[in-house]
Enzyme design. Sequence first.
Site, short mmCIF file in Angstrom:
data_model
loop_
_atom_site.label_atom_id
_atom_site.label_comp_id
_atom_site.label_asym_id
_atom_site.label_seq_id
_atom_site.Cartn_x
_atom_site.Cartn_y
_atom_site.Cartn_z
N HIS A 54 0.85 -1.09 0.05
CA HIS A 54 -0.08 -0.22 -0.10
C HIS A 54 1.13 1.28 -0.03
O HIS A 54 2.04 1.20 0.69
CB HIS A 54 -1.07 -0.02 1.29
CG HIS A 54 -2.01 -0.94 1.11
ND1 HIS A 54 -3.08 -1.03 1.85
CD2 HIS A 54 -2.24 -2.05 0.27
CE1 HIS A 54 -3.87 -1.97 1.48
NE2 HIS A 54 -3.38 -2.61 0.42
N GLU A 56 0.71 4.14 1.55
CA GLU A 56 1.14 4.64 2.84
C GLU A 56 2.34 4.07 3.35
O GLU A 56 3.17 4.82 4.00
CB GLU A 56 -0.35 4.58 3.71
CG GLU A 56 -1.66 5.25 3.28
CD GLU A 56 -2.36 4.38 2.45
OE1 GLU A 56 -3.66 4.62 2.29
OE2 GLU A 56 -2.09 3.37 1.92
N CYS A 85 -6.74 2.21 4.66
CA CYS A 85 -7.39 0.74 5.05
C CYS A 85 -7.10 0.81 6.47
O CYS A 85 -6.16 1.46 7.18
CB CYS A 85 -6.99 -0.20 4.42
SG CYS A 85 -5.36 -0.84 4.85
N CYS A 88 -3.23 -0.02 7.45
CA CYS A 88 -2.29 1.15 7.08
C CYS A 88 -2.36 2.27 8.24
O CYS A 88 -1.50 2.76 8.34
CB CYS A 88 -2.57 1.82 5.67
SG CYS A 88 -1.83 0.78 4.35
#
Length: 196
Positions: A54, A56, A85, A88
């Site tokens: 991801h 992030e 999410c 994250c």
Amino acid sequence: SILMQRRLFLYNFRNLRKAKGRRETYLCYVVKRRDSATSCSLDFGYLRNQMGCHVEVLFLRYIAAWDLDPGRCYRITWFTSWSPCYDCAQHIASFLRSYPNLSLRIFMARLYFCEERKAEPEGLRRLHKAGAQIAIMTFKDYFYCWNTFVENREQAFKGWEGLHENSVHLARKLRRILLPLYEVDDLRDAFKVLGL
């Protein structure tokens, strides 16, 4: 190029209520260092999810490699196509606790909710509690992104139909998610005023 193509920005950051087919998360960032009364811009650009990682987490790895000076204050601003999410949000909250000299503002185009878990609202609450300022992108934020991160060829940003209405709708939704935290903070402040 460090600038995003116009079509990528317009497709991925459009604040639709139902954004089918938009599976990637894009993150535009600005990193500034606070020097007394002024701030110095250190870096800006954009990232997207890479090979199952991801965006992030990619950014946190990137900034951790900077070996930030603990005696200086840093301000990071993100503009993301999706809110983080749950996992994250946990990583970001932990990162912020490890770097008390760093502040993070996140402006999100859309709110992400995983259908299987429904844990994302709790992740956003934890992220907010860890000190991150989180908000929904407005026209002003899109305008800033267009002029800062997008290869716009001197074309002015034109909002799409429903941009304002969708921003208001999403901001209300985010406010409802964070409301329990605001209520606790308000009570804490009231008790301080009363000397309790």
